[in-house]
Design an enzyme around this catalytic site. Sequence first.
Site, PDB file in Angstrom:
ATOM      1  N   SER A  94       0.699  -1.168   0.025  1.00 59.66           N
ATOM      2  CA  SER A  94      -0.109  -0.039   0.088  1.00 59.66           C
ATOM      3  C   SER A  94       0.797   1.515   0.070  1.00 59.66           C
ATOM      4  O   SER A  94       0.287   2.166  -0.460  1.00 59.66           O
ATOM      5  CB  SER A  94      -0.719  -0.045   1.095  1.00 59.66           C
ATOM      6  OG  SER A  94      -2.004  -0.737   0.910  1.00 59.66           O
ATOM      7  N   HIS A 267      -6.959  -9.122   4.020  1.00 61.92           N
ATOM      8  CA  HIS A 267      -5.628  -9.952   4.421  1.00 61.92           C
ATOM      9  C   HIS A 267      -6.377 -11.152   5.453  1.00 61.92           C
ATOM     10  O   HIS A 267      -5.536 -12.231   5.593  1.00 61.92           O
ATOM     11  CB  HIS A 267      -4.844  -8.834   5.151  1.00 61.92           C
ATOM     12  CG  HIS A 267      -3.831  -8.009   4.369  1.00 61.92           C
ATOM     13  ND1 HIS A 267      -3.073  -8.627   4.004  1.00 61.92           N
ATOM     14  CD2 HIS A 267      -4.023  -6.743   4.051  1.00 61.92           C
ATOM     15  CE1 HIS A 267      -1.995  -7.655   3.355  1.00 61.92           C
ATOM     16  NE2 HIS A 267      -2.844  -6.424   3.446  1.00 61.92           N
TER      17      HIS A 267
HETATM   18 MG    MG Z   1      -4.493   2.067   2.641  1.00 59.97          MG
HETATM   19 ZN    ZN Z   2      -2.751  -4.786   2.314  1.00 64.42          ZN
END
Ligand code: MG
Ligand code: ZN
Length: 440
Positions: A94, A267
Site C-alpha cells: 500500500s 488480509h
Molecule cells: Mg490503505
Molecule cells: Zn494490504
Amino acid sequence: MSFTKAPFLLLGIGLLLSTPTWANIETGPTKAPSRPKNIVIMIGDGMGPSYTSAYRYYKDNPDTEEVEQTVFDRLLVGMASTYPASVSGYVTDSAAAATALATGVKSYNGAISVDTQKQPLPTILEKAKSLGLSTGVAVTSQINHATPAAFLAHNESRKNYDALALSYLETNADVFLGGGQKYFTPELLAQFKAKGYQHITRFEDLASITQPKVLGLFAEVQLPWAIDEKDAKKLSTLTQKALSLLSQNDQGFVLLVEGSLIDWAGHNNDIATAMGEMDEFSNAIEVVEQFVREHPDTLMVITADHNTGGLSIGVDGKYNWNPEILRNVSASTDTLALAAISGEQWQADLARGLGFELNEEEIAKLTVARMQGLETIAVAIRHVIDKRTDTGWTTDGHTGTDVQVFAAGPASELFNGHQDNTDIANKIFSLLPKPKKPKS
Ligand code: MG
Ligand code: ZN
C-alpha cells in the site's frame, strides 16, 4: 502532455456553441468547466476487480431477474497497473502504491512518498496546498497509515508511525478525519492546537465542527468494522463533513477518501467483513457522486491501490457463489469469535450471528478451533462462511493484478482505458491550477 489538450479544446468549442438562449432555459446547475476546481481522490485499499464483482452479487436483489448495477458499474472508466519500482518486483504494497498515486513516481514497497534513493517526492496534496487550495483526508484506518501518509508526508518506512504523525504538523492540511489516537501524544496534540486545529475524538462532536482546521481521531487505531455498526455509515459522514469544510475555500480543494479496511478484511480472508467495508466505501462514493452532481466543477477519481487476498467468486470446480448467506451475517468474524470464546451457549449464539444453523461437521471443527483460542476460532468461522458461500482466497497478502479506475466530473475522460497508477497522479497534477505569474 498532449492527452490534456484534446478534451479541453472540445469543451472549449462546446462552450462557444452554447448561446445565451440555451443558458436561459437551462434550469440545472451551470455547465461543467473543462478543468475541475475541486478534486476528490478515493481509494478502496485492496479493492481488486473481484471485490467490486462480489459486491454486485452481494447487493443483488434476488427478487428481480436482473442483477442491479452498483455505483462501481456506473462510474467505471478504465484500468490501472499497480507494480512498484523494479527493486520490489511486480506486487506492490500500500505504501509504494500510494506513493505512485500521490506523486506520480514508482518507489519501493514500504516507501512513503520518497523515491528509491529515499529522497522526498512532491505530492498532489502538497502541490495543491502551495497553490492556495484546501486539502484533507477522510479514512477508516489510522490517519498515519500508509495510504493517507503517502499523500501527506515523506518517510523511508511506512512503519514509522510516530514520525509520520509528527510530520503531519508541517503539512498544513485543513482536514484530518479517521483513526489513530494512540499516535498523537498530548504534547503533539498541543502543537496541533497551537497551529489552530480543533481536536475531537467523539464521533458526535463532528457536527459541532463548522470550519477548518480539524484533527478528528475517532479510534485508538482503525475505526470499527462497518459490519459491526450496521447503520453508522461513518466513512460517509466523514466524507460529507470533509466536503462541507473544504468547499468553503473559493480556490478549490483536493480531498483523499480511503476505504482503508477493505484491505484489512482481505488480509484476514474474511468475505463477510470485506463486503461490509465495500458497502461502507460505496456509500461514501455515493456521497461524493451527489456532491459532483451539485457541484459540476468537481472531479472524482476512484481506484484501488492493489488487489488483496486473491478473492475468488466460486471455488473447487463448482459454478456457484452464495452471497445471500453473507447478507444475513450480523457481525464481523472477530466479534463472532469473541462471543464464541466466552459464551456458554456459544453454538446457538454463533448460529444466530451467522444467520444459519450449523451442521455437525461445522460444529465439530469449530469446537476444536475454540479450544485453541480466539485467532483459531475466528479463522474457523471464516472457513465455515467460505465453504457455505463457495468463496476462495489464494493468499493472505496482495496480488499483482490490475485494478479498476472510476471517474466522474470535468476531465474524467482523461482516465479512460488502460493506464499506470503513476499516470493517474500525473493526470491529476496536470489538472491543478497553474501557478499565477507575478504581474509586471
Ligand atoms: Mg490503505
Ligand atoms: Zn494490504
